[in-house]
Design a protein around this motif. Structure first.
Motif, mmCIF file in Angstrom:
data_model
loop_
_atom_site.group_PDB
_atom_site.id
_atom_site.type_symbol
_atom_site.label_atom_id
_atom_site.label_comp_id
_atom_site.label_asym_id
_atom_site.label_seq_id
_atom_site.Cartn_x
_atom_site.Cartn_y
_atom_site.Cartn_z
ATOM 1 N N ARG A 1 40.031 43.024 30.231
ATOM 2 C CA ARG A 1 38.646 42.993 29.753
ATOM 3 C C ARG A 1 37.655 43.181 30.899
ATOM 4 O O ARG A 1 36.698 43.947 30.787
ATOM 5 C CB ARG A 1 38.365 41.693 29.004
ATOM 6 N N ALA A 2 37.871 42.501 32.013
ATOM 7 C CA ALA A 2 36.950 42.570 33.148
ATOM 8 C C ALA A 2 36.950 43.947 33.816
ATOM 9 O O ALA A 2 36.021 44.292 34.533
ATOM 10 C CB ALA A 2 37.298 41.503 34.172
ATOM 11 N N LEU A 3 37.975 44.740 33.586
ATOM 12 C CA LEU A 3 38.068 46.067 34.190
ATOM 13 C C LEU A 3 37.349 47.144 33.387
ATOM 14 O O LEU A 3 37.123 48.236 33.891
ATOM 15 C CB LEU A 3 39.543 46.467 34.340
ATOM 16 N N LEU A 4 36.996 46.827 32.164
ATOM 17 C CA LEU A 4 36.368 47.818 31.296
ATOM 18 C C LEU A 4 34.879 47.929 31.573
ATOM 19 O O LEU A 4 34.243 46.959 31.984
ATOM 20 C CB LEU A 4 36.593 47.434 29.829
ATOM 21 N N PRO A 5 34.306 49.098 31.334
ATOM 22 C CA PRO A 5 32.856 49.245 31.491
ATOM 23 C C PRO A 5 32.109 48.256 30.591
ATOM 24 O O PRO A 5 32.599 47.904 29.504
ATOM 25 C CB PRO A 5 32.597 50.686 31.044
ATOM 26 N N ALA A 6 30.941 47.823 31.022
ATOM 27 C CA ALA A 6 30.173 46.808 30.292
ATOM 28 C C ALA A 6 29.874 47.226 28.866
ATOM 29 O O ALA A 6 29.816 46.382 27.964
ATOM 30 C CB ALA A 6 28.880 46.498 31.040
ATOM 31 N N ALA B 1 46.805 49.018 32.715
ATOM 32 C CA ALA B 1 45.352 48.875 32.678
ATOM 33 C C ALA B 1 44.650 50.212 32.841
ATOM 34 O O ALA B 1 43.592 50.429 32.256
ATOM 35 C CB ALA B 1 44.901 47.906 33.767
ATOM 36 N N TRP B 2 45.243 51.110 33.585
ATOM 37 C CA TRP B 2 44.626 52.427 33.750
ATOM 38 C C TRP B 2 44.491 53.130 32.415
ATOM 39 O O TRP B 2 43.544 53.856 32.178
ATOM 40 C CB TRP B 2 45.422 53.283 34.737
ATOM 41 N N LEU B 3 45.423 52.889 31.488
ATOM 42 C CA LEU B 3 45.350 53.521 30.179
ATOM 43 C C LEU B 3 44.148 53.000 29.402
ATOM 44 O O LEU B 3 43.420 53.760 28.775
ATOM 45 C CB LEU B 3 46.642 53.262 29.400
ATOM 46 N N SER C 1 38.425 53.977 27.604
ATOM 47 C CA SER C 1 37.050 53.512 27.503
ATOM 48 C C SER C 1 36.053 54.409 28.225
ATOM 49 O O SER C 1 34.860 54.172 28.160
ATOM 50 C CB SER C 1 36.950 52.096 28.063
ATOM 51 N N MET C 2 36.515 55.455 28.909
ATOM 52 C CA MET C 2 35.617 56.270 29.717
ATOM 53 C C MET C 2 34.757 57.228 28.906
ATOM 54 O O MET C 2 33.809 57.778 29.420
ATOM 55 C CB MET C 2 36.403 57.022 30.777
ATOM 56 N N SER C 3 35.100 57.460 27.668
ATOM 57 C CA SER C 3 34.284 58.295 26.813
ATOM 58 C C SER C 3 34.263 57.662 25.428
ATOM 59 O O SER C 3 35.016 56.739 25.153
ATOM 60 C CB SER C 3 34.860 59.709 26.753
ATOM 61 N N LEU C 4 33.391 58.172 24.582
ATOM 62 C CA LEU C 4 33.344 57.619 23.230
ATOM 63 C C LEU C 4 34.715 57.667 22.610
ATOM 64 O O LEU C 4 35.470 58.580 22.875
ATOM 65 C CB LEU C 4 32.350 58.407 22.375
ATOM 66 N N LEU D 1 46.398 51.319 39.576
ATOM 67 C CA LEU D 1 46.046 49.928 39.761
ATOM 68 C C LEU D 1 47.285 49.109 40.079
ATOM 69 O O LEU D 1 48.388 49.457 39.693
ATOM 70 C CB LEU D 1 45.398 49.387 38.486
ATOM 71 N N SER D 2 47.094 48.020 40.784
ATOM 72 C CA SER D 2 48.203 47.119 41.055
ATOM 73 C C SER D 2 47.674 45.698 41.021
ATOM 74 O O SER D 2 46.483 45.474 40.940
ATOM 75 C CB SER D 2 48.821 47.422 42.421
ATOM 76 N N GLY D 3 48.564 44.745 41.081
ATOM 77 C CA GLY D 3 48.137 43.359 41.086
ATOM 78 C C GLY D 3 48.702 42.603 39.908
ATOM 79 O O GLY D 3 49.734 42.969 39.345
ATOM 80 N N PRO D 4 48.004 41.529 39.475
ATOM 81 C CA PRO D 4 48.557 40.645 38.463
ATOM 82 C C PRO D 4 48.782 41.313 37.108
ATOM 83 O O PRO D 4 49.581 40.846 36.319
ATOM 84 C CB PRO D 4 47.515 39.524 38.355
ATOM 85 N N LEU D 5 48.111 42.422 36.835
ATOM 86 C CA LEU D 5 48.335 43.100 35.563
ATOM 87 C C LEU D 5 49.717 43.728 35.504
ATOM 88 O O LEU D 5 50.215 44.049 34.432
ATOM 89 C CB LEU D 5 47.294 44.193 35.351
ATOM 90 N N PHE D 6 50.332 43.902 36.645
ATOM 91 C CA PHE D 6 51.608 44.580 36.709
ATOM 92 C C PHE D 6 52.678 43.652 37.283
ATOM 93 O O PHE D 6 53.435 44.009 38.145
ATOM 94 C CB PHE D 6 51.485 45.850 37.552
ATOM 95 N N ASN D 7 52.743 42.444 36.756
ATOM 96 C CA ASN D 7 53.671 41.466 37.315
ATOM 97 C C ASN D 7 55.066 41.549 36.721
ATOM 98 O O ASN D 7 55.926 40.779 37.070
ATOM 99 C CB ASN D 7 53.104 40.050 37.183
#
Length: 140
Positions: A48-53, A17-19, A24-27, A2-8
């Motif tokens: 928060r917006a990047l995480l699964p619902a 954010a990838w971490l 969050s990808m599994s229990l 990922l790139s963008g404002p999270l990595f400023n």
């Protein structure tokens, strides 16, 4: 990647954010993420917006930071913070959870994890402070 404002590059805003996404990808579906010393829980809002619902992200302010008052008799020790985090988790986490500590809170979550709290399934440390203390010598 990922790139963008999270990595400023600003301290406290360069969470990988990838971490968090991988966590969050599994229990478990709850992530309890703790900020660095002198930070605040809002530091995790960008991911928060990047995480699964179905993933719940809890990112409280630690005592004495952000909007969190200091409890009476609080001594700012790692043990006191671990106690506070344990109580917070017991009140707010339902089921299994991932615990994330960044910098100084890494030391706090290690202390809590050593207690083996009910529901803790994964521990993630982001640039944690060393458990032995700081400053460190060159030999350390």
């Amino acid at each position: 990647m990922l790139s963008g404002p999270l990595f400023n590059g600003r301290a406290g805003r360069n969470y990988p954010a990838w971490l968090l996404l991988i966590c969050s990808m599994s229990l478990p579906s709850t992530i309890l993420a703790l900020h660095y010393w002198a930070g605040a829980g809002r530091e995790y809002e960008a991911v928060r917006a990047l995480l699964p619902a179905e993933t719940t992200l809890l990112a409280p302010d630690l005592p004495g930071f952000g909007a969190q008052p200091v409890p009476a008799g609080f001594d700012y020790s790692v043990r006191a913070y671990a106690d506070w985090i344990a109580a917070y988790a017991q009140q707010n986490v339902v089921g299994d959870f991932t615990l994330i500590g960044h910098s100084m809170s890494g030391k706090m979550v290690l202390a809590l994890a050593a207690r083996r709290p009910v529901g803790l399934r994964r521990l993630v440390l982001l640039s944690p402070s060393p458990p032995a203390g700081e400053p460190m010598t060159d030999a350390d």
